[in-house]
Design a protein around this motif. Structure first.
Motif, PDB file in Angstrom:
ATOM      1  N   VAL A   1       0.873  -1.175   0.000  1.00 40.44           N
ATOM      2  CA  VAL A   1       0.000   0.000   0.000  1.00 40.44           C
ATOM      3  C   VAL A   1       0.906   1.219   0.000  1.00 40.44           C
ATOM      4  CG1 VAL A   1      -1.892   1.205   1.131  1.00 40.44           C
ATOM      5  CG2 VAL A   1      -1.711  -1.286   1.340  1.00 40.44           C
ATOM      6  N   MET A   2       0.740   2.071  -1.000  1.00 42.23           N
ATOM      7  CA  MET A   2       1.609   3.230  -1.168  1.00 42.23           C
ATOM      8  C   MET A   2       0.881   4.505  -0.763  1.00 42.23           C
ATOM      9  SD  MET A   2       3.246   2.199  -4.880  1.00 42.23           S
ATOM     10  CE  MET A   2       1.643   2.014  -5.680  1.00 42.23           C
TER      11      MET A   2
ATOM     12  N   VAL B   1      -7.941  -4.026   2.011  1.00 40.56           N
ATOM     13  CA  VAL B   1      -6.705  -4.570   1.438  1.00 40.56           C
ATOM     14  C   VAL B   1      -6.389  -5.906   2.102  1.00 40.56           C
ATOM     15  CG1 VAL B   1      -4.219  -4.218   1.166  1.00 40.56           C
ATOM     16  CG2 VAL B   1      -5.793  -2.315   0.747  1.00 40.56           C
ATOM     17  N   ALA B   2      -6.533  -5.984   3.410  1.00 38.17           N
ATOM     18  CA  ALA B   2      -6.242  -7.238   4.126  1.00 38.17           C
ATOM     19  C   ALA B   2      -7.192  -8.357   3.700  1.00 38.17           C
ATOM     20  CB  ALA B   2      -6.324  -7.008   5.635  1.00 38.17           C
TER      21      ALA B   2
ATOM     22  N   VAL C   1      -6.045  -2.599  -5.836  1.00 38.94           N
ATOM     23  CA  VAL C   1      -7.208  -2.689  -4.960  1.00 38.94           C
ATOM     24  C   VAL C   1      -7.730  -1.276  -4.728  1.00 38.94           C
ATOM     25  CG1 VAL C   1      -8.079  -3.413  -2.697  1.00 38.94           C
ATOM     26  CG2 VAL C   1      -6.241  -4.709  -3.803  1.00 38.94           C
ATOM     27  N   GLY C   2      -8.942  -1.017  -5.171  1.00 36.15           N
ATOM     28  CA  GLY C   2      -9.551   0.295  -4.972  1.00 36.15           C
ATOM     29  C   GLY C   2     -10.184   0.424  -3.599  1.00 36.15           C
ATOM     30  N   LEU C   3     -10.769   1.578  -3.354  1.00 40.32           N
ATOM     31  CA  LEU C   3     -11.332   1.888  -2.041  1.00 40.32           C
ATOM     32  C   LEU C   3     -12.497   0.963  -1.671  1.00 40.32           C
ATOM     33  CD1 LEU C   3     -11.052   3.827   0.363  1.00 40.32           C
ATOM     34  CD2 LEU C   3     -12.669   5.331  -0.789  1.00 40.32           C
ATOM     35  N   GLY C   4     -13.389   0.697  -2.620  1.00 44.25           N
ATOM     36  CA  GLY C   4     -14.493  -0.228  -2.363  1.00 44.25           C
ATOM     37  C   GLY C   4     -15.548   0.306  -1.411  1.00 44.25           C
ATOM     38  N   MET C   5     -15.742   1.604  -1.378  1.00 43.85           N
ATOM     39  CA  MET C   5     -16.744   2.224  -0.504  1.00 43.85           C
ATOM     40  C   MET C   5     -17.633   3.156  -1.313  1.00 43.85           C
ATOM     41  SD  MET C   5     -14.556   3.623   2.694  1.00 43.85           S
ATOM     42  CE  MET C   5     -13.321   2.621   3.468  1.00 43.85           C
TER      43      MET C   5
ATOM     44  N   GLY D   1     -15.739  11.057  -1.730  1.00 46.44           N
ATOM     45  CA  GLY D   1     -16.267  10.304  -2.862  1.00 46.44           C
ATOM     46  C   GLY D   1     -15.201   9.616  -3.697  1.00 46.44           C
ATOM     47  N   ALA D   2     -14.135   9.186  -3.089  1.00 44.55           N
ATOM     48  CA  ALA D   2     -13.042   8.526  -3.804  1.00 44.55           C
ATOM     49  C   ALA D   2     -13.423   7.098  -4.194  1.00 44.55           C
ATOM     50  CB  ALA D   2     -11.793   8.502  -2.931  1.00 44.55           C
ATOM     51  N   CYS D   3     -12.784   6.594  -5.229  1.00 44.46           N
ATOM     52  CA  CYS D   3     -12.986   5.206  -5.664  1.00 44.46           C
ATOM     53  C   CYS D   3     -11.661   4.455  -5.797  1.00 44.46           C
ATOM     54  CB  CYS D   3     -13.704   5.162  -7.013  1.00 44.46           C
ATOM     55  SG  CYS D   3     -15.381   5.779  -6.961  1.00 44.46           S
ATOM     56  N   SER D   4     -10.647   5.098  -6.356  1.00 44.38           N
ATOM     57  CA  SER D   4      -9.412   4.387  -6.683  1.00 44.38           C
ATOM     58  C   SER D   4      -8.468   4.215  -5.504  1.00 44.38           C
ATOM     59  CB  SER D   4      -8.691   5.072  -7.839  1.00 44.38           C
ATOM     60  OG  SER D   4      -8.452   6.435  -7.549  1.00 44.38           O
ATOM     61  N   GLY D   5      -8.688   4.946  -4.430  1.00 49.29           N
ATOM     62  CA  GLY D   5      -7.860   4.838  -3.235  1.00 49.29           C
ATOM     63  C   GLY D   5      -8.408   5.777  -2.178  1.00 49.29           C
ATOM     64  N   ALA D   6      -7.772   5.814  -1.032  1.00 43.23           N
ATOM     65  CA  ALA D   6      -8.241   6.673   0.054  1.00 43.23           C
ATOM     66  C   ALA D   6      -7.704   8.092  -0.120  1.00 43.23           C
ATOM     67  CB  ALA D   6      -7.811   6.111   1.399  1.00 43.23           C
ATOM     68  N   MET D   7      -8.581   9.046   0.117  1.00 42.67           N
ATOM     69  CA  MET D   7      -8.217  10.463   0.059  1.00 42.67           C
ATOM     70  C   MET D   7      -8.566  11.122   1.383  1.00 42.67           C
ATOM     71  SD  MET D   7      -9.711  11.852  -3.522  1.00 42.67           S
ATOM     72  CE  MET D   7      -9.234  11.186  -5.108  1.00 42.67           C
TER      73      MET D   7
END
Length: 184
Positions: free
Chosen positions: A54-55, A175-176, A121-125, A142-148
């Protein structure tokens, strides 16, 4: 249990706090990129043994910090040997502006993962986007591709929004869960 590493650079501590929340959710190891863009002793070996990377980087001027970019450039040795192929990757960022061009940073992290032949792995929320939504809700951006996350430039690390940190923690959990399914 999967081996997850959160590798990040933080200029002022806000991205570090996000990294800690992601690591808490993922039961991951933290790996900080220093002020000169370098990993500590054993950092490359830690990443080599990870099932998921996770970067995280702050968004400065529409992209990740130069320290993170230096790390990314140094990862070309792993790219050349394709030693990170088929690892899971995910990403997160923080900036002072509400929009702040954070998507540019997440896109950079995504493309770095794709260069390494990884699986993103995207945010999934779902976004918090109803009239009743508040800035402290989970995924209020409202992110999708990662956490903001968004932290005003004059706000301390302690003043980060609880909703942003909870978003990061839940992202780490995702991610886990994904790593547990992917790595058998």
């Amino acid at each position: 249990m999967s081996n997850i590493v959160v590798v990040y650079h933080s200029g002022y501590g806000h991205t570090q706090r996000m990294a800690q929340a992601v690591a808490q959710g993922a039961a991951a190891q933290l790996l900080a990129i220093d002020a000169d863009g370098n990993l500590p002793e054993g950092g490359w070996q830690l990443l080599a043994g990870a099932d998921a990377i996770v970067m995280g980087a702050p968004t400065y001027m529409g992209g990740p910090s130069w320290q993170f970019k230096r790390f990314a450039d140094a990862s070309s040795k792993a790219w050349f040997s394709q030693s990170w192929k088929d690892k899971l990757f995910a990403g997160f960022t923080n900036s002072a502006g509400v929009q702040g061009d954070k998507q540019g940073t997440l896109d950079y992290l995504y493309h770095l993962a794709m260069q390494h032949s990884g699986i993103w792995v995207g945010l999934g929320m779902l976004p918090s986007n109803t009239k009743a939504a508040q800035r402290n809700d989970v995924n209020w951006m409202g992110a999708c591709s990662g956490a903001m996350a968004q932290t005003p430039s004059d706000a301390s690390v302690a003043e980060m929004l609880a909703g942003d940190l909870e978003t990061a923690r839940q992202f780490g959990e995702r991610v886990a869960r994904t790593a547990a399914r992917w790595v058998k």
